[in-house]
Design an enzyme around this catalytic site. Sequence first.
Site, short mmCIF file in Angstrom:
data_model
loop_
_atom_site.label_atom_id
_atom_site.label_comp_id
_atom_site.label_asym_id
_atom_site.label_seq_id
_atom_site.Cartn_x
_atom_site.Cartn_y
_atom_site.Cartn_z
N LYS A 5 0.86 -1.19 0.00
CA LYS A 5 0.00 0.00 0.00
C LYS A 5 0.89 1.23 0.00
O LYS A 5 1.90 1.28 0.72
CB LYS A 5 -0.89 0.01 1.25
N THR A 65 -4.57 -4.69 1.23
CA THR A 65 -3.81 -3.44 1.37
C THR A 65 -4.59 -2.40 2.17
O THR A 65 -4.00 -1.54 2.81
CB THR A 65 -3.41 -2.88 0.00
N ASP A 66 -5.92 -2.50 2.15
CA ASP A 66 -6.70 -1.61 3.00
C ASP A 66 -6.44 -1.90 4.47
O ASP A 66 -6.41 -0.99 5.30
CB ASP A 66 -8.19 -1.75 2.68
N PHE A 175 30.74 28.19 -14.74
CA PHE A 175 30.71 26.93 -15.49
C PHE A 175 31.58 27.14 -16.72
O PHE A 175 31.15 27.75 -17.71
CB PHE A 175 29.29 26.54 -15.87
N ARG A 192 27.72 33.35 -12.70
CA ARG A 192 26.33 33.15 -13.08
C ARG A 192 25.47 32.94 -11.84
O ARG A 192 25.96 32.55 -10.78
CB ARG A 192 26.18 31.93 -14.00
N ILE A 240 27.83 22.08 -10.79
CA ILE A 240 26.99 21.48 -9.77
C ILE A 240 27.67 20.23 -9.22
O ILE A 240 27.56 19.92 -8.02
CB ILE A 240 25.60 21.16 -10.34
N GLN A 241 28.41 19.51 -10.07
CA GLN A 241 29.13 18.34 -9.60
C GLN A 241 30.11 18.71 -8.48
O GLN A 241 30.19 18.02 -7.45
CB GLN A 241 29.90 17.69 -10.76
N ASN A 267 19.51 20.78 -12.45
CA ASN A 267 19.92 22.14 -12.78
C ASN A 267 18.72 22.92 -13.33
O ASN A 267 18.23 22.63 -14.42
CB ASN A 267 21.05 22.11 -13.81
#
Length: 306
Positions: A5, A65-66, A175, A192, A240-241, A267
Amino acid sequence: MNYGKEQVAVYRTYANPLEGVRTIPESSFDGRDNILFGLEVRVQFEGEEFLPSFSEADNTTVVATDSMKNFVLHQAGEYEGATAEGFLHFVGTEFLETYPHVEAVTMSATEYPFDERPVPGDDGFDPSDLVFRVSDDESAFGEIYLEREGDELRFEEQTSGVTEIELVKVKENSFTGYVQDEYTTLPEREDRALYISLDVFWTYSDPEDALGDEPQRYVPAEQVRDIAQVVFHEVNSNSIQDLIYQIGLRVLERYPQLESVNFEANNRTWIEVRDDLDGDAKVLREPPRPTGYQQFSMDRSDLEEQ
């Protein structure tokens, strides 16, 4: 072979507070009241006893699942801990003890964030202990895996995390130096604005530390979020790396009880429209699709190499 669930929303008022966590330089977080504690839970059962339900339409061993949903909701009132991971472990254990034919259970959850709201007090404004704002901010995540081994229950796998961190740094990001060929149209940027969406996940050397029973060894999602934003502020990254690597090093440095840290970044950096304004002012627009993403995993060996 499994079934379960998902999207089970459960809310508990006046759960036990999280107290006694270790503070770190990057964060003011030192605990939470848990006056309002909410989770979206996913339950997954495993076991060979469920094969006839798939192959023979025989539901003799099937837990509806209920019923799983109702079980989770009931156990929210029984749990005496203070963390999402602790709740998942508690409910998973109760599932396995209640249904002996279930061989393993995976419990995962995203915590619903709620913000305290300021109200007038005797000396200015104080946080209300009654009214909270339903937030769209980042969310804590937890997942635990419990399996049966003979008469014992084994708990050796967990993942904790914080998802949907969104941060914008208006300058001091670059960058440059990437591959330039006939397919390259993106101009290099020495400075930037950078807009990232970030999910961070971590594992403990001892999974028991994830439960919060020893608060000094528990890693709160709020502190990891704060580490990410502080490192973003401090570091002039060339990608970003590079940024997520520096965040990972800081997380591993602050928490020696962690085994690994993993990242999923996206990004969403805005595109410059005008850079001819005075000073650092710029006009920017939303980026077009598609967007770039990064995934990276680190462990303690990365920290030792520094």
